[in-house]
Design a protein around this motif. Structure first.
Motif, PDB file in Angstrom:
ATOM      1  N   LYS A 163       0.810  -1.216   0.000  1.00 33.12           N
ATOM      2  CA  LYS A 163       0.000   0.000   0.000  1.00 33.12           C
ATOM      3  C   LYS A 163       0.846   1.271   0.000  1.00 33.12           C
ATOM      4  N   TRP A 164       2.163   1.123   0.107  1.00 30.42           N
ATOM      5  CA  TRP A 164       3.016   2.306   0.131  1.00 30.42           C
ATOM      6  C   TRP A 164       3.055   2.964  -1.253  1.00 30.42           C
ATOM      7  N   PRO A 165       3.066   4.290  -1.317  1.00 26.67           N
ATOM      8  CA  PRO A 165       3.133   4.963  -2.628  1.00 26.67           C
ATOM      9  C   PRO A 165       4.447   4.734  -3.360  1.00 26.67           C
ATOM     10  N   ASP A 166       5.526   4.428  -2.598  1.00 28.21           N
ATOM     11  CA  ASP A 166       6.835   4.212  -3.226  1.00 28.21           C
ATOM     12  C   ASP A 166       7.214   2.740  -3.280  1.00 28.21           C
ATOM     13  N   VAL A 167       6.205   1.863  -3.301  1.00 33.35           N
ATOM     14  CA  VAL A 167       6.480   0.425  -3.226  1.00 33.35           C
ATOM     15  C   VAL A 167       7.343  -0.058  -4.382  1.00 33.35           C
ATOM     16  N   GLY A 168       7.356   0.641  -5.486  1.00 28.90           N
ATOM     17  CA  GLY A 168       8.143   0.215  -6.632  1.00 28.90           C
ATOM     18  C   GLY A 168       9.589   0.655  -6.599  1.00 28.90           C
ATOM     19  N   GLU A 169      10.013   1.323  -5.538  1.00 28.17           N
ATOM     20  CA  GLU A 169      11.367   1.862  -5.473  1.00 28.17           C
ATOM     21  C   GLU A 169      12.269   0.977  -4.600  1.00 28.17           C
ATOM     22  N   PRO A 170      13.581   0.980  -4.896  1.00 28.89           N
ATOM     23  CA  PRO A 170      14.522   0.207  -4.065  1.00 28.89           C
ATOM     24  C   PRO A 170      14.489   0.606  -2.593  1.00 28.89           C
ATOM     25  N   THR A 171      14.230   1.902  -2.314  1.00 26.72           N
ATOM     26  CA  THR A 171      14.168   2.344  -0.920  1.00 26.72           C
ATOM     27  C   THR A 171      13.039   1.656  -0.165  1.00 26.72           C
ATOM     28  N   ALA A 172      11.946   1.359  -0.869  1.00 33.54           N
ATOM     29  CA  ALA A 172      10.833   0.663  -0.223  1.00 33.54           C
ATOM     30  C   ALA A 172      11.225  -0.772   0.108  1.00 33.54           C
ATOM     31  N   ILE A 173      11.966  -1.401  -0.799  1.00 35.79           N
ATOM     32  CA  ILE A 173      12.425  -2.768  -0.522  1.00 35.79           C
ATOM     33  C   ILE A 173      13.356  -2.759   0.683  1.00 35.79           C
ATOM     34  N   ASP A 174      14.253  -1.772   0.745  1.00 34.45           N
ATOM     35  CA  ASP A 174      15.152  -1.667   1.900  1.00 34.45           C
ATOM     36  C   ASP A 174      14.363  -1.484   3.190  1.00 34.45           C
ATOM     37  N   ILE A 232       8.209 -12.228 -12.862  1.00 35.67           N
ATOM     38  CA  ILE A 232       7.593 -10.984 -12.388  1.00 35.67           C
ATOM     39  C   ILE A 232       7.995  -9.829 -13.301  1.00 35.67           C
ATOM     40  N   LYS A 233       7.183  -8.777 -13.291  1.00 33.81           N
ATOM     41  CA  LYS A 233       7.442  -7.624 -14.146  1.00 33.81           C
ATOM     42  C   LYS A 233       7.556  -6.324 -13.358  1.00 33.81           C
ATOM     43  N   SER A 234       7.387  -6.407 -12.019  1.00 34.68           N
ATOM     44  CA  SER A 234       7.491  -5.204 -11.202  1.00 34.68           C
ATOM     45  C   SER A 234       7.789  -5.594  -9.764  1.00 34.68           C
ATOM     46  N   VAL A 235       8.252  -4.618  -8.985  1.00 36.72           N
ATOM     47  CA  VAL A 235       8.499  -4.857  -7.559  1.00 36.72           C
ATOM     48  C   VAL A 235       7.191  -5.204  -6.852  1.00 36.72           C
ATOM     49  N   HIS A 236       6.129  -4.505  -7.211  1.00 32.80           N
ATOM     50  CA  HIS A 236       4.816  -4.778  -6.612  1.00 32.80           C
ATOM     51  C   HIS A 236       4.434  -6.241  -6.839  1.00 32.80           C
ATOM     52  N   GLU A 237       4.636  -6.718  -8.060  1.00 31.34           N
ATOM     53  CA  GLU A 237       4.314  -8.118  -8.359  1.00 31.34           C
ATOM     54  C   GLU A 237       5.240  -9.063  -7.597  1.00 31.34           C
ATOM     55  N   GLY A 238       6.497  -8.640  -7.409  1.00 28.83           N
ATOM     56  CA  GLY A 238       7.436  -9.473  -6.666  1.00 28.83           C
ATOM     57  C   GLY A 238       7.028  -9.631  -5.212  1.00 28.83           C
ATOM     58  N   ILE A 239       6.619  -8.547  -4.572  1.00 31.44           N
ATOM     59  CA  ILE A 239       6.175  -8.625  -3.173  1.00 31.44           C
ATOM     60  C   ILE A 239       4.902  -9.448  -3.075  1.00 31.44           C
ATOM     61  N   SER A 240       4.002  -9.290  -4.037  1.00 27.85           N
ATOM     62  CA  SER A 240       2.785 -10.110  -4.049  1.00 27.85           C
ATOM     63  C   SER A 240       3.137 -11.594  -4.166  1.00 27.85           C
ATOM     64  N   ARG A 241       4.152 -11.886  -4.982  1.00 26.83           N
ATOM     65  CA  ARG A 241       4.580 -13.274  -5.132  1.00 26.83           C
ATOM     66  C   ARG A 241       5.126 -13.823  -3.809  1.00 26.83           C
ATOM     67  N   LEU A 242       5.882 -13.006  -3.083  1.00 24.05           N
ATOM     68  CA  LEU A 242       6.413 -13.437  -1.786  1.00 24.05           C
ATOM     69  C   LEU A 242       5.290 -13.713  -0.801  1.00 24.05           C
ATOM     70  N   ILE A 243       4.253 -12.913  -0.833  1.00 26.14           N
ATOM     71  CA  ILE A 243       3.102 -13.150   0.041  1.00 26.14           C
ATOM     72  C   ILE A 243       2.463 -14.492  -0.295  1.00 26.14           C
ATOM     73  N   SER A 244       2.281 -14.763  -1.573  1.00 27.13           N
ATOM     74  CA  SER A 244       1.678 -16.035  -1.993  1.00 27.13           C
ATOM     75  C   SER A 244       2.547 -17.213  -1.592  1.00 27.13           C
ATOM     76  N   LEU A 245       3.868 -17.071  -1.751  1.00 28.90           N
ATOM     77  CA  LEU A 245       4.780 -18.140  -1.354  1.00 28.90           C
ATOM     78  C   LEU A 245       4.689 -18.405   0.147  1.00 28.90           C
ATOM     79  N   SER A 246       4.677 -17.327   0.924  1.00 29.78           N
ATOM     80  CA  SER A 246       4.590 -17.488   2.377  1.00 29.78           C
ATOM     81  C   SER A 246       3.286 -18.164   2.777  1.00 29.78           C
ATOM     82  N   GLU A 247       2.200 -17.816   2.112  1.00 31.57           N
ATOM     83  CA  GLU A 247       0.917 -18.459   2.413  1.00 31.57           C
ATOM     84  C   GLU A 247       0.978 -19.956   2.114  1.00 31.57           C
ATOM     85  N   LYS A 248       1.659 -20.317   1.023  1.00 30.16           N
ATOM     86  CA  LYS A 248       1.810 -21.738   0.699  1.00 30.16           C
ATOM     87  C   LYS A 248       2.638 -22.447   1.763  1.00 30.16           C
ATOM     88  N   TRP A 249       3.757 -21.816   2.173  1.00 30.87           N
ATOM     89  CA  TRP A 249       4.589 -22.438   3.187  1.00 30.87           C
ATOM     90  C   TRP A 249       3.848 -22.567   4.504  1.00 30.87           C
TER      91      TRP A 249
END
Length: 269
Positions: free
Chosen positions: A175-186, A248-265
């Motif tokens: 939900k962060w406005p800068d979720v697509g930036e490296p600073t958000a990943i950090d 994946i094609k974006s950071v947003h999609e990458g974080i969504s993928r991590l959420i899905s993976l965690s739910e599976k685990w």
């Protein structure tokens, strides 16, 4: 060629080798003066099964490894096993988050280094031994020694607890406005790194709490590197990326993928 390198890349990721119980005993054994010094030649070990669910298929030395092939003789899918070397708890292997559990009738491998066997067993053991202490089945039942099975299950419980916390952080980050930036990943990586390792929990639970943090933190760093490299690559999808995040094609999609993976685990723990 080492044993782990003979596995498919995706399987190597998920076959997580972690010491569940006996860490203090193992450390003490490796530091003991009676076990220190030059490695001695060691005879081929005997393989023992304390679970009643396995049958030895073969045992051979491949370079500096003793490779044991075992067959699942039970009617259940095995998702984890723990082993000891000369009566000292050595390691556990958990397949629960991967796609390669051990089906009934399937054959799998365990590799123990000759050096590790020599250090653990020393020269006083006429017959070095590798013992399968416990196996965990897909229905979360077990066979073998209770305390070792409990260690594996406690490790999973710790990972499940931490993954739930991590998913809350990842969901908020989307939900962060800068979720697509490296600073958000950090930022989200820093929040994951700050999650607690609950001191009141059993050692194996704490190990699971730590493992979950390390895994997701590593994947977030991988996502950051992919994003930085993709800024200069044309097209971005040609930038190499590990299997969990592939496509994946974006950071947003990458974080969504991590959420899905965690739910599976979480569902498998």
């Amino acid at each position: 060629m080492s044993f782990t390198n003979r596995l498919p890349a995706r399987q190597r990721l998920f076959v997580v080798l972690s010491v569940v119980l006996g860490t203090v005993l193992l450390s003490s054994a490796l530091l003991s003066p009676t076990r220190a010094g030059k490695q001695k030649d060691i005879s081929v070990p005997v393989v023992k099964d304390n679970t009643g669910s396995l049958r030895l298929v073969s045992l051979e030395k491949v370079e500096d490894l003793f490779v044991i092939r075992l067959k699942n003789t039970s009617d259940k899918v095995i998702t984890a096993h723990g082993q000891a070397v000369c009566d000292v708890p050595w390691s556990s292997t958990d397949y629960s988050i991967g796609d390669h559990p051990i089906q009934p009738g399937a054959v799998f491998e365990i590799a123990i280094s000759a050096r590790g066997l020599s250090e653990m067993c020393g020269s006083t053991k006429a017959e070095p031994a590798i013992t399968i202490l416990a196996v965990i089945f897909a229905d979360r039942s077990y066979a073998g020694e209770f305390q070792w099975a409990k260690g594996i299950l406690d490790d999973r419980r710790g990972q499940k607890m931490q993954l739930k916390r991590i998913n809350r952080l990842l969901s908020q980050a989307l939900k962060w406005p800068d979720v697509g930036e490296p600073t958000a990943i950090d930022k989200v990586k820093s929040e994951v790194d700050l999650l607690p390792i609950d001191e009141g929990e059993a050692p194996a639970v704490r190990g699971g709490l730590s493992t979950a943090k390390q895994r997701v933190s590593y994947l977030l760093e991988e996502l950051k590197q992919w994003h930085q490299n993709s800024l200069t690559a044309k097209p971005a999808q040609n930038v190499p990326l590990r299997g969990e995040l592939f496509g994946i094609k974006s950071v947003h999609e990458g974080i969504s993928r991590l959420i899905s993976l965690s739910e599976k685990w979480i569902s498998r723990y």
